[in-house]
Design a protein around this motif. Structure first.
Motif, PDB file in Angstrom:
ATOM      1  N   LEU A  35     -35.755  -6.148  26.025  1.00 57.64           N
ATOM      2  CA  LEU A  35     -34.804  -6.971  24.781  1.00 57.64           C
ATOM      3  C   LEU A  35     -34.029  -6.147  23.605  1.00 57.64           C
ATOM      4  N   TYR A  36     -33.223  -6.338  23.132  1.00 51.55           N
ATOM      5  CA  TYR A  36     -32.798  -5.276  21.966  1.00 51.55           C
ATOM      6  C   TYR A  36     -33.725  -6.555  20.927  1.00 51.55           C
ATOM      7  N   GLU A  55     -32.366  -9.626  20.411  1.00 51.56           N
ATOM      8  CA  GLU A  55     -32.336 -10.406  21.004  1.00 51.56           C
ATOM      9  C   GLU A  55     -33.396 -11.500  20.422  1.00 51.56           C
ATOM     10  N   LEU A 101     -36.102 -16.400  19.413  1.00 51.12           N
ATOM     11  CA  LEU A 101     -36.585 -16.613  21.119  1.00 51.12           C
ATOM     12  C   LEU A 101     -37.789 -16.908  20.524  1.00 51.12           C
ATOM     13  N   SER A 116     -36.340 -20.420  26.218  1.00 49.94           N
ATOM     14  CA  SER A 116     -35.980 -19.878  27.429  1.00 49.94           C
ATOM     15  C   SER A 116     -37.026 -19.299  28.326  1.00 49.94           C
ATOM     16  N   VAL A 151     -32.436 -14.222  28.174  1.00 51.94           N
ATOM     17  CA  VAL A 151     -31.445 -14.060  27.775  1.00 51.94           C
ATOM     18  C   VAL A 151     -30.183 -14.422  27.043  1.00 51.94           C
ATOM     19  N   SER A 209     -26.551 -15.571  24.760  1.00 52.70           N
ATOM     20  CA  SER A 209     -25.863 -15.637  23.428  1.00 52.70           C
ATOM     21  C   SER A 209     -25.882 -16.711  22.816  1.00 52.70           C
ATOM     22  N   ARG A 232     -26.802 -13.622  20.591  1.00 51.86           N
ATOM     23  CA  ARG A 232     -26.824 -12.088  20.215  1.00 51.86           C
ATOM     24  C   ARG A 232     -27.822 -11.850  20.846  1.00 51.86           C
ATOM     25  N   THR A 233     -26.936 -11.705  22.857  1.00 52.32           N
ATOM     26  CA  THR A 233     -26.664 -10.771  23.188  1.00 52.32           C
ATOM     27  C   THR A 233     -25.515  -9.543  22.772  1.00 52.32           C
ATOM     28  N   LYS A 234     -25.824  -8.288  22.978  1.00 47.86           N
ATOM     29  CA  LYS A 234     -24.895  -7.319  22.288  1.00 47.86           C
ATOM     30  C   LYS A 234     -23.528  -7.662  23.262  1.00 47.86           C
ATOM     31  N   TRP A 289     -25.131 -13.619  28.643  1.00 48.84           N
ATOM     32  CA  TRP A 289     -26.825 -14.229  29.324  1.00 48.84           C
ATOM     33  C   TRP A 289     -27.061 -13.199  30.136  1.00 48.84           C
TER      34      TRP A 289
END
Length: 159
Positions: free
Chosen positions: A23-24, A27, A31, A35, A43, A45, A54-56, A60
């Motif tokens: 995970l970044y 993220e 969380l 999930s 993961v 967004s 949330r995701t770069k 997802w």
């Protein structure tokens, strides 16, 4: 990893979870355990007030949870980190310095990707699990770690 985990047992589950999910930090923050479905972490967004996900990549992905990630998850609160993302980075910097390993929080993401590649996981699968938008990113940082290094690759030629 052992040095890091021993340095601050209160945060060991957090570092272990991140190293086994890739995970970044963005993220991770906020969380929730909702999930997780079965043995998979989704993961997603979820846009915030600035319409940032949330995701770069803004997409997802799903990451299977191995036994280490599942153990860590059982020992983490819900949400996993209810702090600002820079706080998580500061925690890691402090723990990594005390452990004598240094580096930034992103090091755990590199650990996730690098160890999969060294174990023979195809680069395309690593790309998907890490959520890299471009295959070239995965190839640039991890292709040199493949177990089929130059010598063994060339030795396979049979013509």
């Amino acid at each position: 990893m052992r040095k890091l985990l021993r340095t601050n047992p209160a945060r060991a589950a957090l570092w272990l979870f991140m190293a086994h999910t890739g995970l970044y930090r963005g993220e991770l923050v906020g969380l929730g355990k909702d999930s997780v479905a079965g043995r998979r972490l989704r993961v997603e967004s979820d846009p915030d007030e600035d319409d940032q996900g949330r995701t770069k990549s803004g997409k997802w992905r799903e990451v299977p949870l191995n036994r280490y990630a599942r153990w860590a998850l059982r020992h983490l609160p819900d949400p996993l980190a209810a702090v600002y993302k820079d706080t998580v980075s500061d925690w890691f910097a402090s723990d990594a310095k005390r452990a004598g390993i240094g580096g930034s929080l992103h090091r755990l993401r590199h650990t996730f990707c690098a160890h999969m590649v060294m174990a023979g996981v195809p680069l395309r699968r690593v790309q998907i699990l890490a959520g890299h938008a471009d295959y070239a990113t995965t190839e640039k940082y991890y292709a040199h770690l493949t177990p089929e290094g130059d010598d063994r690759a060339v030795a396979k030629l049979r013509y």
